[in-house]
Write an enzyme that holds these catalytic residues in place. Structure first.
Site, short mmCIF file in Angstrom:
data_model
loop_
_atom_site.label_atom_id
_atom_site.label_comp_id
_atom_site.label_asym_id
_atom_site.label_seq_id
_atom_site.Cartn_x
_atom_site.Cartn_y
_atom_site.Cartn_z
N LYS A 153 0.84 -1.20 0.00
CA LYS A 153 0.00 0.00 0.00
C LYS A 153 0.88 1.26 0.00
O LYS A 153 0.66 2.18 -0.77
CB LYS A 153 -0.88 0.01 1.24
N ASN A 154 1.92 1.25 0.85
CA ASN A 154 2.73 2.47 1.02
C ASN A 154 3.76 2.66 -0.08
O ASN A 154 4.50 3.64 -0.06
CB ASN A 154 3.37 2.48 2.40
N CYS A 200 -5.18 8.09 9.10
CA CYS A 200 -5.45 7.64 10.48
C CYS A 200 -5.13 8.75 11.47
O CYS A 200 -4.15 9.46 11.35
CB CYS A 200 -4.57 6.43 10.80
N ARG A 221 0.31 14.88 12.48
CA ARG A 221 0.65 14.61 11.07
C ARG A 221 0.67 15.87 10.22
O ARG A 221 -0.04 16.00 9.22
CB ARG A 221 -0.29 13.56 10.50
N ASP A 243 4.22 0.90 11.98
CA ASP A 243 2.99 0.29 11.44
C ASP A 243 2.78 -1.12 11.98
O ASP A 243 1.68 -1.66 11.84
CB ASP A 243 3.03 0.25 9.91
N ARG A 290 -8.63 -0.39 4.60
CA ARG A 290 -7.74 0.55 3.90
C ARG A 290 -6.37 -0.07 3.65
O ARG A 290 -5.65 0.36 2.76
CB ARG A 290 -7.61 1.84 4.74
C1 EPZ Z 1 3.97 7.11 5.92
O1 EPZ Z 1 3.17 8.12 6.50
C2 EPZ Z 1 3.09 5.87 5.85
N1 EPZ Z 1 1.95 6.13 5.00
C3 EPZ Z 1 2.60 5.51 7.25
O2 EPZ Z 1 1.84 4.31 7.15
C4 EPZ Z 1 3.82 5.24 8.13
O3 EPZ Z 1 3.38 4.96 9.45
C5 EPZ Z 1 4.73 6.47 8.12
O4 EPZ Z 1 5.10 6.81 6.77
C6 EPZ Z 1 6.01 6.23 8.91
O5 EPZ Z 1 6.71 5.13 8.39
C7 EPZ Z 1 2.12 6.06 3.64
O6 EPZ Z 1 3.21 5.82 3.14
C8 EPZ Z 1 0.90 6.25 2.81
P1 EPZ Z 1 5.95 10.59 7.97
P2 EPZ Z 1 3.69 9.66 6.51
O7 EPZ Z 1 5.84 11.76 7.09
O8 EPZ Z 1 4.34 9.94 5.22
C9 EPZ Z 1 6.04 13.99 11.22
C10 EPZ Z 1 0.02 2.90 7.59
O9 EPZ Z 1 -0.48 2.45 8.62
N2 EPZ Z 1 5.96 14.89 10.07
O10 EPZ Z 1 7.22 9.79 8.00
O11 EPZ Z 1 2.57 10.50 6.94
C11 EPZ Z 1 4.69 13.34 11.49
O12 EPZ Z 1 3.90 14.14 12.31
C12 EPZ Z 1 0.44 4.35 7.52
O13 EPZ Z 1 0.23 2.24 6.54
C13 EPZ Z 1 6.12 16.26 10.25
O14 EPZ Z 1 6.35 16.73 11.36
O15 EPZ Z 1 4.78 9.56 7.68
C14 EPZ Z 1 5.02 12.06 12.16
O16 EPZ Z 1 5.15 12.28 13.55
C15 EPZ Z 1 0.18 5.10 8.82
N3 EPZ Z 1 6.00 17.08 9.18
C16 EPZ Z 1 6.36 11.69 11.57
O17 EPZ Z 1 6.87 12.87 10.93
C17 EPZ Z 1 5.74 16.60 7.91
O18 EPZ Z 1 5.66 17.40 6.95
C18 EPZ Z 1 6.26 10.58 10.56
O19 EPZ Z 1 5.56 11.07 9.45
C19 EPZ Z 1 5.59 15.22 7.75
C20 EPZ Z 1 5.70 14.37 8.83
#
Ligand code: EPZ
Length: 439
Positions: A22-23, A116, A121, A311, A403
């Site tokens: 998915k990711n 989620c 986020r 995850d 999802r």
């Molecule tokens: C991706 O989400 C995945 N989703 C998530 O999977 C996964 O948990 C996550 O990466 C971490 O590995 C997809 O790929 C579609 P991040 P993403 O940006 O991109 C902070 C699942 O269950 N952050 O690495 O949203 C944020 O708040 C889903 O399959 C900022 O501060 O993850 C978080 O605390 C859930 N500013 C941390 O980074 C930003 O601009 C991780 O977020 C972006 C993120």
């Protein structure tokens, strides 16, 4: 409200093939909007999030056809660069349209994405990168108006190795003019998959999987390509944990053990026997045999790859509720990812949550009851707990697990689980038609 009805106590056994990730497929689908031609993606999972991404692409003017696990996305007639708010809210990955639309059209009109409720986020790092490449972003009444002339390569350092921000920047920089060097990039395997897809379309990217990624922007549009999506390590890891918690034996194919280093090490600490395919073996797999009784893995910290995946943190928590000893789980990635603890307690679990840490004390078997899923991976954790619990467990609100887990009940049933889906209307679950014509 759809639900799963589970009767615990049966050992799972058998084998399955990991679906497309998915990711990985979500950013790659977004990237297909950059390409003025037909992109062909094989090994695409059949998930609600993929349907929602296809709805967005269809709205933008792409023509999408699904042929089994293959999606054909023809973006040659893309004519719109504005994503309606309700589509933005349907999934987190809608934000991945920013880079591709700026690259293709010089503008993108978006809103804050859905996804989620596992933390604040924010998307500041996405737009830090896009503005560094030359875009301007203004917010008006909750809408984000992004504009750019020609995107230009530059040096970008992320304050945090955000997966999504890394991916958005890669997509925007791929057809910018000049080289971009992205440091403190996220290293997840799905980013390597995006790099490989973009390079198949003529981009010149190197370093994905490390903290420093170089993108040599050609300034020219990318070209069509055909690409096979990598296996889903989170889905595969969840099924391995289902075997572990039922004392069963399961093999997951199309799953590279390198993607699950920290997770498999934790499962081995819990008493599981793990067999891994060898590097370079033609078809990667992971096989697991759960023990009679699980032991606590001790301390587990969820952190960016190659650390333990956030995850799989909730599914592991479910295992720890019946593992001998006390486990401390810390999630350094999301600040609100222990929501399933309250529902696990209804089954008899002993869990104390304190901020980003949860202390789980393994107890006698859980006792089935009705619980409610609040997020995708928390819902999967409740299903795993139901497989281990005595009696009947009903997991409600399983639209969340839809999802990220295609045919979750069917796969588990084929492995021997006693699980039934109770859904009011199959089509209702998938929402109105997705705009994807079925071949
Ligand atoms: C991706 O989400 C995945 N989703 C998530 O999977 C996964 O948990 C996550 O990466 C971490 O590995 C997809 O790929 C579609 P991040 P993403 O940006 O991109 C902070 C699942 O269950 N952050 O690495 O949203 C944020 O708040 C889903 O399959 C900022 O501060 O993850 C978080 O605390 C859930 N500013 C941390 O980074 C930003 O601009 C991780 O977020 C972006 C993120």
């Amino acid at each position: 409200m759809d639900s799963y009805e589970i009767r615990g106590g049966t050992r799972l056994s058998g084998e399955l093939r990991a679906s497309g990730a998915k990711n990985a497929v979500l950013p790659i689908l977004a990237a297909s909007a950059m390409i003025p031609g037909e992109t062909v993606l094989d090994h695409c999972p059949d998930l609600a999030d993929v349907d929602n991404m296809c709805r967005i692409l269809t709205h933008l003017g792409c023509r999408i056809r699904r042929e089994g696990e293959t999606l054909r996305v023809d973006a040659s007639r893309l004519h719109c660069c504005s994503v309606p708010e309700e589509l933005m809210k349907s999934l987190r990955s809608s934000v991945f349209l920013a880079g591709p639309l700026l690259s293709r059209c010089g503008q993108a009109i978006l809103s804050t994405p859905g996804g989620c409720a596992i933390g604040k986020r924010p998307i500041d790092l996405h737009f830090l990168g896009l503005t560094a490449l030359g875009a301007s972003v203004t917010e008006r009444e909750g809408r984000l108006f992004c504009r750019s002339g020609r995107l230009r390569g530059t040096e970008i350092r992320l304050d945090y190795p955000s997966v999504g921000a890394t991916e958005n920047i890669l997509m925007a920089a791929a057809s910018a003019v000049g080289e971009t060097v992205l440091t403190n990039a996220a290293r997840e395997p799905e980013i390597v998959d995006l790099q490989n897809f973009l390079n198949g379309c003529g981009a010149q990217i190197s370093g994905a999987g490390t903290s420093v990624i170089r993108i040599r922007g050609t300034g020219k549009p990318l070209r069509s390509c055909r690409y096979r999506i990598m296996g889903d390590r989170v889905e595969g890891g969840t099924y391995l944990m289902a075997a572990a918690v039922t004392g069963g034996t399961v093999t997951v194919r199309d799953l590279d053990p390198v993607w699950l280093g920290a997770e498999l090490a934790a499962l081995e600490r819990m008493g599981c026997r793990v067999e891994r395919s060898l590097p370079g073996e033609c078809e990667p797999f992971v096989a697991i045999r759960g023990p009679q009784a699980l032991r606590s893995p001790g301390f587990v910290r969820a952190e960016p790859w190659p650390g333990f995946s956030t995850d799989l943190q909730s599914p592991l928590m479910a295992l720890c509720t019946v593992a001998e000893g006390t486990t401390v789980i810390e999630d350094t990635v999301f600040e609100n990812r222990f929501q399933c603890a309250g529902e696990l307690r209804k089954l008899g679990a002993v869990i104390r949550v304190n901020g980003r840490r949860a202390e789980v004390t393994g107890t006698a078997p859980l006792a089935g009851t009705t619980v409610t899923s609040g997020d995708l991976r928390g819902g999967a954790a409740l299903v795993l707990a139901g497989l281990a619990a005595r009696g009947k467990t009903i997991v409600e609100n399983i639209c969340h697990t839809d999802r990220g887990y295609g045919k979750f009940d069917i796969v588990l049933k084929e492995l021997g689980a006693n699980i039934e889906r109770r859904d009011v209307n199959e089509r209702e679950r998938r929402g109105e038609t997705t705009g994807v014509s079925e071949e």
